[in-house]
Design a protein around this motif. Structure first.
Motif, PDB file in Angstrom:
ATOM      1  N   PRO A 162       0.848  -1.085  -0.027  1.00 20.17           N
ATOM      2  CA  PRO A 162      -0.027   0.104  -0.028  1.00 20.17           C
ATOM      3  C   PRO A 162       0.869   1.182   0.036  1.00 20.17           C
ATOM      4  N   ASP A 163       0.289   2.512  -0.783  1.00 15.80           N
ATOM      5  CA  ASP A 163       1.050   3.616  -0.801  1.00 15.80           C
ATOM      6  C   ASP A 163       1.439   4.201   0.703  1.00 15.80           C
ATOM      7  N   GLU A 164       0.683   3.941   1.631  1.00 12.45           N
ATOM      8  CA  GLU A 164       0.798   4.506   2.955  1.00 12.45           C
ATOM      9  C   GLU A 164       1.950   3.755   3.772  1.00 12.45           C
ATOM     10  N   VAL A 165       2.181   2.516   3.198  1.00 10.77           N
ATOM     11  CA  VAL A 165       3.216   1.782   3.786  1.00 10.77           C
ATOM     12  C   VAL A 165       4.577   2.180   3.129  1.00 10.77           C
ATOM     13  N   VAL A 166       4.561   2.360   1.670  1.00 11.39           N
ATOM     14  CA  VAL A 166       5.622   2.712   1.045  1.00 11.39           C
ATOM     15  C   VAL A 166       6.263   4.059   1.478  1.00 11.39           C
ATOM     16  N   ALA A 167       5.362   5.189   1.878  1.00 15.36           N
ATOM     17  CA  ALA A 167       5.609   6.518   2.343  1.00 15.36           C
ATOM     18  C   ALA A 167       6.544   6.372   3.397  1.00 15.36           C
ATOM     19  N   GLU A 168       6.398   5.092   4.236  1.00 18.90           N
ATOM     20  CA  GLU A 168       7.113   5.116   5.737  1.00 18.90           C
ATOM     21  C   GLU A 168       8.485   4.414   5.395  1.00 18.90           C
ATOM     22  N   LEU A 169       8.880   3.782   4.374  1.00 19.72           N
ATOM     23  CA  LEU A 169      10.024   3.065   4.522  1.00 19.72           C
ATOM     24  C   LEU A 169      11.329   3.658   4.020  1.00 19.72           C
ATOM     25  N   ASP A 170      12.411   3.373   4.753  1.00 21.09           N
ATOM     26  CA  ASP A 170      13.665   4.167   4.587  1.00 21.09           C
ATOM     27  C   ASP A 170      14.544   3.170   3.631  1.00 21.09           C
ATOM     28  N   PHE A 171      14.447   1.867   3.838  1.00 23.54           N
ATOM     29  CA  PHE A 171      15.192   1.048   3.174  1.00 23.54           C
ATOM     30  C   PHE A 171      14.714  -0.634   3.265  1.00 23.54           C
ATOM     31  N   VAL A 172      14.960  -1.287   2.302  1.00 15.84           N
ATOM     32  CA  VAL A 172      14.684  -2.754   2.420  1.00 15.84           C
ATOM     33  C   VAL A 172      15.463  -3.614   2.486  1.00 15.84           C
ATOM     34  N   VAL A 173      15.650  -4.583   3.304  1.00 17.07           N
ATOM     35  CA  VAL A 173      16.428  -5.841   3.496  1.00 17.07           C
ATOM     36  C   VAL A 173      15.717  -6.813   2.555  1.00 17.07           C
ATOM     37  N   VAL A 174      16.554  -7.516   1.762  1.00 15.88           N
ATOM     38  CA  VAL A 174      16.126  -8.569   0.861  1.00 15.88           C
ATOM     39  C   VAL A 174      16.714  -9.995   1.324  1.00 15.88           C
ATOM     40  N   LEU A 175      16.191 -10.877   1.759  1.00 20.08           N
ATOM     41  CA  LEU A 175      17.035 -12.101   1.883  1.00 20.08           C
ATOM     42  C   LEU A 175      16.545 -13.238   0.936  1.00 20.08           C
ATOM     43  N   GLY A 176      17.261 -13.569   0.032  1.00 22.35           N
ATOM     44  CA  GLY A 176      16.851 -14.730  -0.904  1.00 22.35           C
ATOM     45  C   GLY A 176      17.885 -14.423  -2.129  1.00 22.35           C
ATOM     46  N   GLY A 177      17.212 -14.849  -3.504  1.00 25.11           N
ATOM     47  CA  GLY A 177      18.008 -14.716  -4.477  1.00 25.11           C
ATOM     48  C   GLY A 177      17.739 -13.798  -5.438  1.00 25.11           C
ATOM     49  N   ASP A 178      18.092 -13.747  -6.811  1.00 26.72           N
ATOM     50  CA  ASP A 178      17.816 -12.868  -7.700  1.00 26.72           C
ATOM     51  C   ASP A 178      16.171 -12.846  -7.854  1.00 26.72           C
ATOM     52  N   GLY A 179      15.467 -13.919  -7.750  1.00 27.14           N
ATOM     53  CA  GLY A 179      14.112 -13.988  -7.900  1.00 27.14           C
ATOM     54  C   GLY A 179      13.320 -13.009  -6.862  1.00 27.14           C
ATOM     55  N   THR A 180      14.100 -13.120  -5.595  1.00 26.92           N
ATOM     56  CA  THR A 180      13.541 -12.542  -4.438  1.00 26.92           C
ATOM     57  C   THR A 180      13.690 -10.974  -4.563  1.00 26.92           C
ATOM     58  N   LEU A 181      14.929 -10.551  -5.078  1.00 24.13           N
ATOM     59  CA  LEU A 181      15.007  -9.118  -5.451  1.00 24.13           C
ATOM     60  C   LEU A 181      14.102  -8.838  -6.582  1.00 24.13           C
ATOM     61  N   LEU A 182      13.991  -9.288  -7.420  1.00 24.00           N
ATOM     62  CA  LEU A 182      12.927  -9.002  -8.522  1.00 24.00           C
ATOM     63  C   LEU A 182      11.417  -9.048  -8.121  1.00 24.00           C
ATOM     64  N   TRP A 183      11.159  -9.951  -7.113  1.00 22.95           N
ATOM     65  CA  TRP A 183       9.775  -9.806  -6.568  1.00 22.95           C
ATOM     66  C   TRP A 183       9.473  -8.492  -5.742  1.00 22.95           C
ATOM     67  N   THR A 184      10.678  -8.169  -4.879  1.00 17.74           N
ATOM     68  CA  THR A 184      10.766  -7.090  -4.137  1.00 17.74           C
ATOM     69  C   THR A 184      10.341  -5.968  -5.123  1.00 17.74           C
ATOM     70  N   CYS A 185      10.915  -5.598  -6.203  1.00 19.12           N
ATOM     71  CA  CYS A 185      10.856  -4.492  -7.077  1.00 19.12           C
ATOM     72  C   CYS A 185       9.168  -4.529  -7.558  1.00 19.12           C
ATOM     73  N   HIS A 186       9.001  -5.687  -7.893  1.00 16.95           N
ATOM     74  CA  HIS A 186       7.416  -5.830  -8.390  1.00 16.95           C
ATOM     75  C   HIS A 186       6.504  -5.381  -7.458  1.00 16.95           C
ATOM     76  N   ILE A 187       6.536  -5.773  -6.044  1.00 15.32           N
ATOM     77  CA  ILE A 187       5.543  -5.364  -5.088  1.00 15.32           C
ATOM     78  C   ILE A 187       5.501  -3.857  -4.866  1.00 15.32           C
ATOM     79  N   PHE A 188       6.605  -3.191  -5.345  1.00 21.70           N
ATOM     80  CA  PHE A 188       6.364  -1.664  -5.321  1.00 21.70           C
ATOM     81  C   PHE A 188       5.729  -1.082  -6.554  1.00 21.70           C
TER      82      PHE A 188
END
Length: 235
Positions: A162-188
Protein backbone atom coordinates in the motif's frame (compact mmCIF):
# COMPACT_ATOMS: atom_id res chain seq x y z
CA UNK A 1 14.49 8.83 2.81
CA UNK A 2 12.15 11.66 1.92
CA UNK A 3 14.41 13.70 -0.37
CA UNK A 4 17.71 13.21 -2.12
CA UNK A 5 20.33 15.85 -2.86
CA UNK A 6 22.67 14.95 -5.69
CA UNK A 7 26.13 16.54 -5.92
CA UNK A 8 27.92 16.56 -9.25
CA UNK A 9 31.70 16.47 -9.63
CA UNK A 10 31.75 20.26 -9.83
CA UNK A 11 29.98 20.50 -6.48
CA UNK A 12 26.67 21.88 -7.72
CA UNK A 13 23.53 20.57 -6.04
CA UNK A 14 20.20 19.55 -7.47
CA UNK A 15 17.16 18.96 -5.27
CA UNK A 16 15.35 15.76 -6.12
CA UNK A 17 11.80 15.05 -5.07
CA UNK A 18 10.45 11.68 -4.09
CA UNK A 19 7.11 10.23 -2.95
CA UNK A 20 8.44 9.30 0.49
CA UNK A 21 7.37 12.47 2.32
CA UNK A 22 8.41 16.06 2.83
CA UNK A 23 11.11 16.17 5.50
CA UNK A 24 14.59 15.50 4.02
CA UNK A 25 16.18 12.49 5.64
CA UNK A 26 19.13 11.60 3.43
CA UNK A 27 21.67 13.07 1.03
CA UNK A 28 23.22 11.26 -1.92
CA UNK A 29 26.40 12.31 -3.72
CA UNK A 30 26.87 11.25 -7.33
CA UNK A 31 30.26 9.81 -8.23
CA UNK A 32 31.96 10.20 -11.60
CA UNK A 33 30.32 11.65 -14.70
CA UNK A 34 26.71 12.69 -15.17
CA UNK A 35 26.02 9.27 -16.76
CA UNK A 36 27.10 7.29 -13.72
CA UNK A 37 24.51 5.42 -11.66
CA UNK A 38 26.64 5.11 -8.52
CA UNK A 39 25.62 7.31 -5.59
CA UNK A 40 26.68 7.65 -1.98
CA UNK A 41 23.76 7.99 0.42
CA UNK A 42 23.94 9.88 3.73
CA UNK A 43 20.99 9.95 6.11
CA UNK A 44 19.92 13.37 7.36
CA UNK A 45 17.87 11.65 10.04
CA UNK A 46 18.22 8.22 11.58
CA UNK A 47 16.23 5.57 9.65
CA UNK A 48 12.98 4.72 11.38
CA UNK A 49 11.27 2.07 9.26
CA UNK A 50 12.49 -0.91 7.22
CA UNK A 51 10.91 -3.69 5.21
CA UNK A 52 12.31 -7.22 5.31
CA UNK A 53 11.46 -9.37 2.28
CA UNK A 54 12.27 -13.04 2.69
CA UNK A 55 12.41 -15.99 0.32
CA UNK A 56 9.77 -18.56 1.25
CA UNK A 57 12.25 -21.28 2.16
CA UNK A 58 13.06 -22.86 5.51
CA UNK A 59 16.80 -22.26 5.18
CA UNK A 60 16.22 -18.50 5.07
CA UNK A 61 14.20 -18.34 8.31
CA UNK A 62 17.21 -18.02 10.69
CA UNK A 63 18.51 -14.97 8.81
CA UNK A 64 14.97 -13.56 8.61
CA UNK A 65 14.41 -13.68 12.38
CA UNK A 66 17.92 -12.45 13.06
CA UNK A 67 17.30 -9.38 10.84
CA UNK A 68 13.98 -8.68 12.60
CA UNK A 69 15.56 -8.84 16.03
CA UNK A 70 18.59 -6.76 15.00
CA UNK A 71 16.42 -3.98 13.55
CA UNK A 72 13.96 -3.99 16.46
CA UNK A 73 16.78 -3.73 18.99
CA UNK A 74 17.76 -0.47 17.31
CA UNK A 75 14.28 0.97 17.54
CA UNK A 76 13.12 0.54 13.95
CA UNK A 77 9.59 -0.35 12.99
CA UNK A 78 9.87 -3.39 10.72
CA UNK A 79 7.39 -4.41 8.04
CA UNK A 80 7.19 -7.94 6.65
CA UNK A 81 5.10 -9.37 3.84
CA UNK A 82 1.70 -10.85 4.76
CA UNK A 83 2.96 -14.27 3.64
CA UNK A 84 5.56 -14.18 6.45
CA UNK A 85 3.17 -13.02 9.17
CA UNK A 86 2.16 -16.52 10.33
CA UNK A 87 5.86 -17.26 10.90
CA UNK A 88 6.24 -14.07 12.97
CA UNK A 89 3.21 -14.93 15.10
CA UNK A 90 4.30 -18.55 15.36
CA UNK A 91 7.78 -17.58 16.52
CA UNK A 92 6.35 -15.28 19.19
CA UNK A 93 3.88 -17.95 20.30
CA UNK A 94 6.60 -20.60 20.40
CA UNK A 95 8.75 -18.34 22.57
CA UNK A 96 5.83 -17.81 24.94
CA UNK A 97 4.70 -21.43 25.27
CA UNK A 98 8.13 -23.10 25.43
CA UNK A 99 10.43 -20.83 27.48
CA UNK A 100 13.17 -23.45 27.58
CA UNK A 101 16.47 -21.80 28.65
CA UNK A 102 18.40 -24.25 26.48
CA UNK A 103 16.80 -22.77 23.39
CA UNK A 104 17.88 -19.22 24.17
CA UNK A 105 20.69 -17.48 22.29
CA UNK A 106 24.21 -17.81 23.65
CA UNK A 107 24.82 -14.50 25.42
CA UNK A 108 28.57 -15.07 25.30
CA UNK A 109 28.56 -14.79 21.49
CA UNK A 110 29.75 -11.49 19.96
CA UNK A 111 26.80 -9.12 19.47
CA UNK A 112 27.47 -8.46 15.79
CA UNK A 113 27.79 -12.04 14.57
CA UNK A 114 25.18 -14.61 13.67
CA UNK A 115 24.87 -17.28 16.36
CA UNK A 116 26.63 -20.56 15.68
CA UNK A 117 24.53 -23.29 14.12
CA UNK A 118 21.33 -22.97 12.19
CA UNK A 119 19.28 -21.08 14.77
CA UNK A 120 19.57 -17.29 15.22
CA UNK A 121 18.67 -15.18 18.21
CA UNK A 122 14.94 -15.25 17.56
CA UNK A 123 13.61 -14.02 20.87
CA UNK A 124 11.38 -11.40 19.28
CA UNK A 125 9.20 -11.70 22.34
CA UNK A 126 10.76 -12.24 25.76
CA UNK A 127 8.78 -13.97 28.47
CA UNK A 128 5.14 -15.05 28.50
CA UNK A 129 2.71 -13.53 26.02
CA UNK A 130 0.90 -10.56 27.52
CA UNK A 131 -2.04 -8.50 26.34
CA UNK A 132 0.38 -5.88 25.02
CA UNK A 133 2.21 -8.46 22.91
CA UNK A 134 -0.85 -9.82 21.13
CA UNK A 135 -1.40 -8.96 17.49
CA UNK A 136 -3.14 -5.60 17.15
CA UNK A 137 -5.10 -4.48 14.08
CA UNK A 138 -4.49 -0.79 13.43
CA UNK A 139 -5.43 1.79 10.82
CA UNK A 140 -7.88 1.75 7.91
CA UNK A 141 -5.53 -0.61 6.02
CA UNK A 142 -6.00 -3.29 8.65
CA UNK A 143 -2.25 -3.43 9.36
CA UNK A 144 -1.24 -6.02 11.95
CA UNK A 145 1.31 -5.15 14.62
CA UNK A 146 3.21 -7.41 17.03
CA UNK A 147 6.00 -5.93 19.16
CA UNK A 148 6.98 -3.34 16.55
CA UNK A 149 6.78 -5.78 13.62
CA UNK A 150 3.99 -4.97 11.16
CA UNK A 151 2.36 -6.20 7.99
CA UNK A 152 -0.42 -4.98 5.73
CA UNK A 153 -3.65 -6.57 4.56
CA UNK A 154 -2.92 -8.19 1.19
CA UNK A 155 -5.64 -8.67 -1.44
CA UNK A 156 -5.68 -11.63 -3.79
CA UNK A 157 -5.75 -9.42 -6.88
CA UNK A 158 -3.06 -6.95 -5.80
CA UNK A 159 0.16 -8.09 -4.08
CA UNK A 160 1.63 -4.57 -4.10
CA UNK A 161 2.54 -2.71 -0.93
CA UNK A 162 0.00 0.00 0.00
CA UNK A 163 1.05 3.59 -0.69
CA UNK A 164 0.82 4.47 3.00
CA UNK A 165 3.37 1.76 3.86
CA UNK A 166 5.72 2.71 1.01
CA UNK A 167 5.73 6.29 2.28
CA UNK A 168 7.14 5.14 5.64
CA UNK A 169 10.00 2.95 4.37
CA UNK A 170 13.62 4.05 4.58
CA UNK A 171 15.24 0.91 3.19
CA UNK A 172 14.50 -2.73 2.36
CA UNK A 173 16.41 -5.83 3.46
CA UNK A 174 16.11 -8.62 0.87
CA UNK A 175 16.90 -12.18 1.96
CA UNK A 176 16.94 -14.57 -0.97
CA UNK A 177 18.18 -14.83 -4.53
CA UNK A 178 17.72 -12.87 -7.72
CA UNK A 179 14.07 -13.92 -7.91
CA UNK A 180 13.39 -12.50 -4.46
CA UNK A 181 15.04 -9.22 -5.44
CA UNK A 182 12.95 -8.97 -8.61
CA UNK A 183 9.83 -9.81 -6.63
CA UNK A 184 10.64 -7.00 -4.21
CA UNK A 185 10.78 -4.54 -7.09
CA UNK A 186 7.50 -5.95 -8.41
CA UNK A 187 5.52 -5.38 -5.21
CA UNK A 188 6.45 -1.68 -5.31
CA UNK A 189 4.61 -1.39 -8.63
CA UNK A 190 5.45 1.75 -10.60
CA UNK A 191 6.53 3.68 -7.51
CA UNK A 192 10.04 4.61 -6.49
CA UNK A 193 11.84 1.84 -4.59
CA UNK A 194 13.80 2.67 -1.40
CA UNK A 195 17.42 1.46 -1.17
CA UNK A 196 17.58 -2.35 -1.33
CA UNK A 197 20.10 -4.27 0.78
CA UNK A 198 20.16 -7.76 -0.80
CA UNK A 199 21.73 -10.83 0.82
CA UNK A 200 22.45 -13.90 -1.27
CA UNK A 201 20.39 -16.78 0.13
CA UNK A 202 19.34 -18.16 -3.24
CA UNK A 203 20.90 -20.24 -5.99
CA UNK A 204 22.29 -17.56 -8.34
CA UNK A 205 23.09 -14.27 -6.66
CA UNK A 206 23.95 -12.12 -9.68
CA UNK A 207 21.93 -9.25 -8.19
CA UNK A 208 22.47 -10.05 -4.49
CA UNK A 209 26.10 -9.16 -3.66
CA UNK A 210 26.12 -9.57 0.14
CA UNK A 211 26.66 -12.89 1.91
CA UNK A 212 24.37 -13.75 4.85
CA UNK A 213 27.25 -13.90 7.35
CA UNK A 214 27.88 -10.19 6.67
CA UNK A 215 24.30 -9.25 7.62
CA UNK A 216 25.10 -7.54 10.96
CA UNK A 217 28.03 -5.53 9.57
CA UNK A 218 26.14 -4.48 6.44
CA UNK A 219 23.12 -3.36 8.45
CA UNK A 220 25.44 -1.33 10.70
CA UNK A 221 26.84 0.32 7.56
CA UNK A 222 23.38 1.08 6.22
CA UNK A 223 22.23 2.57 9.51
CA UNK A 224 25.35 4.76 9.71
CA UNK A 225 24.93 6.07 6.15
CA UNK A 226 27.63 7.05 3.71
CA UNK A 227 27.31 3.83 1.74
CA UNK A 228 27.43 3.49 -2.08
CA UNK A 229 24.31 2.73 -4.10
CA UNK A 230 23.89 1.50 -7.67
CA UNK A 231 20.80 2.70 -9.51
CA UNK A 232 19.18 0.15 -11.83
CA UNK A 233 16.43 0.55 -14.41
CA UNK A 234 13.23 -1.43 -14.14
CA UNK A 235 11.05 -2.58 -17.02
Amino acid sequence: PDALRRMSRSGSQEQLTSPWGQEPRCVSAACGTMKTTTLTLHWLNTPRTALVVCKLAAKVRPSFFFALKWLRERGLTVYVEPAMWPAVEGEAGLQATTPDPSTQADTSAPPNTLPAGSQPATDIQAGPRSAASMTTIIGPLGCRCLNGIMTWQETSCNPCIPDEVVAELDFVVVLGGDGTLLWTCHIFGNRAVPPLVPFNLGSLGFLTPFQPDTLPNMLETVMAGGFPMILRHRL
